[in-house]
Scaffold this motif. Structure first.
Motif, PDB file in Angstrom:
ATOM      1  N   THR A  26      23.724  55.732  94.957  1.00  0.00           N
ATOM      2  CA  THR A  26      23.009  56.638  94.953  1.00  0.00           C
ATOM      3  C   THR A  26      24.409  57.731  94.484  1.00  0.00           C
ATOM      4  O   THR A  26      23.712  59.005  93.494  1.00  0.00           O
ATOM      5  CB  THR A  26      23.174  56.830  96.261  1.00  0.00           C
ATOM      6  OG1 THR A  26      22.057  55.755  96.415  1.00  0.00           O
ATOM      7  CG2 THR A  26      21.830  57.874  96.211  1.00  0.00           C
ATOM      8  N   ILE A  27      25.150  57.822  94.864  1.00  0.00           N
ATOM      9  CA  ILE A  27      25.766  58.850  93.881  1.00  0.00           C
ATOM     10  C   ILE A  27      25.988  59.139  92.593  1.00  0.00           C
ATOM     11  O   ILE A  27      26.330  60.050  92.321  1.00  0.00           O
ATOM     12  CB  ILE A  27      27.581  58.442  94.764  1.00  0.00           C
ATOM     13  CG1 ILE A  27      27.155  59.263  96.488  1.00  0.00           C
ATOM     14  CG2 ILE A  27      28.435  59.900  94.657  1.00  0.00           C
ATOM     15  CD1 ILE A  27      28.600  58.655  97.181  1.00  0.00           C
ATOM     16  N   ILE A  28      26.631  58.202  91.643  1.00  0.00           N
ATOM     17  CA  ILE A  28      26.668  58.488  90.590  1.00  0.00           C
ATOM     18  C   ILE A  28      25.225  58.474  89.727  1.00  0.00           C
ATOM     19  O   ILE A  28      25.298  59.328  89.394  1.00  0.00           O
ATOM     20  CB  ILE A  28      27.113  56.864  89.255  1.00  0.00           C
ATOM     21  CG1 ILE A  28      28.398  56.267  90.479  1.00  0.00           C
ATOM     22  CG2 ILE A  28      27.111  56.650  88.247  1.00  0.00           C
ATOM     23  CD1 ILE A  28      28.256  54.798  90.139  1.00  0.00           C
ATOM     24  N   ALA A  29      24.423  58.086  90.886  1.00  0.00           N
ATOM     25  CA  ALA A  29      23.006  58.406  90.079  1.00  0.00           C
ATOM     26  C   ALA A  29      23.094  59.863  90.281  1.00  0.00           C
ATOM     27  O   ALA A  29      22.098  60.629  89.447  1.00  0.00           O
ATOM     28  CB  ALA A  29      21.368  57.625  90.400  1.00  0.00           C
ATOM     29  N   ALA A  30      23.136  60.362  91.365  1.00  0.00           N
ATOM     30  CA  ALA A  30      22.709  61.601  91.760  1.00  0.00           C
ATOM     31  C   ALA A  30      23.953  62.863  90.604  1.00  0.00           C
ATOM     32  O   ALA A  30      22.855  63.775  90.423  1.00  0.00           O
ATOM     33  CB  ALA A  30      23.209  62.017  93.377  1.00  0.00           C
ATOM     34  N   PHE A  31      25.010  61.914  90.336  1.00  0.00           N
ATOM     35  CA  PHE A  31      25.743  62.780  89.991  1.00  0.00           C
ATOM     36  C   PHE A  31      26.174  62.724  87.820  1.00  0.00           C
ATOM     37  O   PHE A  31      26.584  63.265  87.417  1.00  0.00           O
ATOM     38  CB  PHE A  31      27.260  63.419  90.174  1.00  0.00           C
ATOM     39  CG  PHE A  31      26.736  63.822  91.650  1.00  0.00           C
ATOM     40  CD1 PHE A  31      27.057  65.256  91.778  1.00  0.00           C
ATOM     41  CD2 PHE A  31      27.173  63.236  92.808  1.00  0.00           C
ATOM     42  CE1 PHE A  31      27.066  66.056  92.633  1.00  0.00           C
ATOM     43  CE2 PHE A  31      27.253  63.881  94.020  1.00  0.00           C
ATOM     44  CZ  PHE A  31      27.263  64.959  94.169  1.00  0.00           C
ATOM     45  N   THR A  41      27.260  56.548  79.050  1.00  0.00           N
ATOM     46  CA  THR A  41      24.966  56.419  78.734  1.00  0.00           C
ATOM     47  C   THR A  41      25.198  56.099  80.093  1.00  0.00           C
ATOM     48  O   THR A  41      24.046  56.017  80.845  1.00  0.00           O
ATOM     49  CB  THR A  41      24.560  55.444  77.558  1.00  0.00           C
ATOM     50  OG1 THR A  41      25.284  54.877  77.680  1.00  0.00           O
ATOM     51  CG2 THR A  41      24.865  56.219  76.845  1.00  0.00           C
ATOM     52  N   PHE A  42      25.807  54.917  80.648  1.00  0.00           N
ATOM     53  CA  PHE A  42      25.557  54.158  81.847  1.00  0.00           C
ATOM     54  C   PHE A  42      24.886  55.429  83.387  1.00  0.00           C
ATOM     55  O   PHE A  42      23.914  55.005  83.903  1.00  0.00           O
ATOM     56  CB  PHE A  42      26.521  53.532  82.508  1.00  0.00           C
ATOM     57  CG  PHE A  42      26.392  52.912  84.012  1.00  0.00           C
ATOM     58  CD1 PHE A  42      25.555  51.791  84.109  1.00  0.00           C
ATOM     59  CD2 PHE A  42      26.847  53.025  85.345  1.00  0.00           C
ATOM     60  CE1 PHE A  42      25.101  50.872  84.493  1.00  0.00           C
ATOM     61  CE2 PHE A  42      27.143  53.019  86.097  1.00  0.00           C
ATOM     62  CZ  PHE A  42      26.056  51.196  86.711  1.00  0.00           C
ATOM     63  N   PRO A  43      25.587  56.388  83.536  1.00  0.00           N
ATOM     64  CA  PRO A  43      25.070  57.884  84.682  1.00  0.00           C
ATOM     65  C   PRO A  43      23.876  57.516  84.873  1.00  0.00           C
ATOM     66  O   PRO A  43      22.874  57.674  84.980  1.00  0.00           O
ATOM     67  CB  PRO A  43      26.281  58.516  84.000  1.00  0.00           C
ATOM     68  CG  PRO A  43      27.229  58.570  84.079  1.00  0.00           C
ATOM     69  CD  PRO A  43      27.061  56.107  82.799  1.00  0.00           C
ATOM     70  N   SER A  44      23.405  58.595  83.691  1.00  0.00           N
ATOM     71  CA  SER A  44      22.386  58.390  83.113  1.00  0.00           C
ATOM     72  C   SER A  44      21.193  57.623  82.795  1.00  0.00           C
ATOM     73  O   SER A  44      20.254  58.072  83.925  1.00  0.00           O
ATOM     74  CB  SER A  44      21.428  58.732  81.265  1.00  0.00           C
ATOM     75  OG  SER A  44      22.919  60.371  80.970  1.00  0.00           O
ATOM     76  N   LEU A  45      21.745  56.438  82.680  1.00  0.00           N
ATOM     77  CA  LEU A  45      20.502  55.407  83.497  1.00  0.00           C
ATOM     78  C   LEU A  45      20.012  55.448  84.113  1.00  0.00           C
ATOM     79  O   LEU A  45      19.181  55.134  85.004  1.00  0.00           O
ATOM     80  CB  LEU A  45      21.342  53.637  82.716  1.00  0.00           C
ATOM     81  CG  LEU A  45      20.589  52.194  82.475  1.00  0.00           C
ATOM     82  CD1 LEU A  45      19.063  52.878  81.716  1.00  0.00           C
ATOM     83  CD2 LEU A  45      21.061  51.309  81.883  1.00  0.00           C
ATOM     84  N   LEU A  46      21.397  55.423  84.952  1.00  0.00           N
ATOM     85  CA  LEU A  46      21.444  55.339  86.959  1.00  0.00           C
ATOM     86  C   LEU A  46      20.595  56.776  87.168  1.00  0.00           C
ATOM     87  O   LEU A  46      19.821  56.750  88.522  1.00  0.00           O
ATOM     88  CB  LEU A  46      22.919  55.043  87.099  1.00  0.00           C
ATOM     89  CG  LEU A  46      23.309  54.387  88.122  1.00  0.00           C
ATOM     90  CD1 LEU A  46      22.166  52.612  88.768  1.00  0.00           C
ATOM     91  CD2 LEU A  46      24.674  54.475  89.352  1.00  0.00           C
ATOM     92  N   CYS A  47      20.558  57.638  86.765  1.00  0.00           N
ATOM     93  CA  CYS A  47      19.848  59.395  87.355  1.00  0.00           C
ATOM     94  C   CYS A  47      18.749  58.803  87.530  1.00  0.00           C
ATOM     95  O   CYS A  47      18.180  58.837  87.860  1.00  0.00           O
ATOM     96  CB  CYS A  47      19.728  59.670  86.169  1.00  0.00           C
ATOM     97  SG  CYS A  47      20.035  61.431  86.589  1.00  0.00           S
TER      98      CYS A  47
END
Length: 369
Positions: A26-31, A41-47
């Motif tokens: 959740t934290i990684i997705a939020a930021f 690109t992984f954080p963008s995917l999780l977002c």
């Protein structure tokens, strides 16, 4: 009863592991939208999954509260608090407003109509999308994935239906062959500030609409899509067992992952160029940026385009997350409506007509004196 007592320590251990994973995700997705996808690109995917991860985090908070496990309950609450700012766009707590009567109201629709094809009822005798436009009562209709107002592209677009559409909207603009078009009850002109990618696709285009007492600039957006084939899209919808999940993961690690990575990076380029165009427009001119972003609130693309000066009409006038794409179990909020200048968002509604794979956005705005 004895089995439950024996299993319960393992059950709670598993739940602790799940909770830590969900809270971190959740934290990684939020930021994730603050990390340039051109580098990672992984954080963008999780977002993309931020609203769902936030809901899952809240469920876990409730679970730990029921069992009075203070540490993991508090950890979940801390996660939500940390993520409050980016969550305010994906999971807003706004509400519609009442106009003050001091400025002109107008209604604008933004819709990816996929050539006005009817994906749900392909043999429909008429054209549900065009009928929706005619009956909408909107002042301006912004359309993506429409290259020509022509029966060769638009199913069952008869002469009488065309006459009805152009009687309701006598002004229309958009370069033939480019897939961004605009219909208006008031004079409209294309300003030729556009981005055409290497494939000949229009990623954004700028229009000026002359209302009786005001002028409005509209930046229509259709950013780079993920470009997944029908088979690749079905990788998600066909997961119904451990075996199909494993097969889907193998697919994801192949062509799908590469396409997602490429799409995030291409959209970053589109967003950067659009932002440069926005920066050239004086801030006191009414401006709406709307269309198919192919990315969610809190994403890198969204943050780049929004900057520090654009306001989100959905976040300001609605409560809870939204879904604007409606096929293949990709239930995401990827169509946006941002604005700036002497305007006030009164409401933003998501239509439920399902002829396209996108729902239309209908924003009601008021010019400020």
């Amino acid at each position: 009863m004895l089995a439950i007592k024996i299993l319960s320590p393992f059950f709670f251990m598993a739940m602790r592991i799940v909770s830590i994973i969900v809270y971190l995700a959740t934290i990684i997705a939020a930021f994730g939208g603050r990390i340039n996808p051109e580098y990672l690109t992984f954080p963008s995917l999780l977002c993309l999954a931020l609203p769902y991860l936030a809901i899952l985090s809240i469920v876990l908070i409730i679970f730990w509260a029921i069992f009075r496990k203070i540490f993991f309950c508090g950890l979940g609450i801390a996660t939500i608090v940390i993520c409050l700012t980016p969550l305010s766009d994906s999971f807003p707590l706004g509400s519609s407003r009442n106009p003050d009567g001091k400025g002109q109201l107008f209604k604008i629709i933004s819709w990816n109509v996929i050539h006005t094809q009817d994906l749900r009822i392909p043999d429909f005798p008429g054209n549900r999308a065009v009928n929706y436009m005619i009956e909408s009562g909107a002042d301006v209709i912004c359309l993506t994935e429409l290259r020509y107002f022509d029966p060769h592209e638009m199913p069952n677009f008869t002469k009488s239906l065309k006459d009805s559409l152009f009687t309701a909207y006598p002004y229309h603009a958009g370069k033939n062959g480019l897939d961004i078009k605009i219909l208006s009850k008031y004079p409209v002109e294309r300003l030729d500030r556009t981005r055409i990618d290497e494939g000949g696709n229009c990623r954004f285009d700028l229009f000026k609409i002359r209302f009786p007492d005001n002028e409005l600039l509209v930046a229509m957006v259709h950013l780079y899509s993920f470009g997944l084939s029908e088979e690749e899209r079905n990788v998600v919808t066909e997961i119904n067992s451990v075996q199909t999940a494993k097969e889907s993961m193998r697919e994801f690690k192949g062509s799908i992952r590469q396409k997602l990575r490429n799409a995030f990076r291409k959209r970053a380029e589109d967003a950067r160029e659009l932002r440069s165009v926005i920066d050239e427009i004086p801030s006191d001119i009414p401006l709406i940026v709307c269309g198919d972003f192919n990315d969610v609130p809190a994403s890198w693309t969204y943050n780049m385009i929004r900057g520090d000066d654009l306001r989100d009409a959905y976040a300001e006038t609605n409560f809870g997350p939204a879904i604007t794409y409606n096929l293949h179990a990709f239930y995401f909020h990827i169509d946006q409506m941002l604005y700036r200048g002497p305007l006030e968002a009164i409401s933003l509604d998501i239509g439920k007509i399902n002829s396209s794979d996108h729902y239309p956005l209908t924003g009601t705005f008021q010019f400020q004196q």
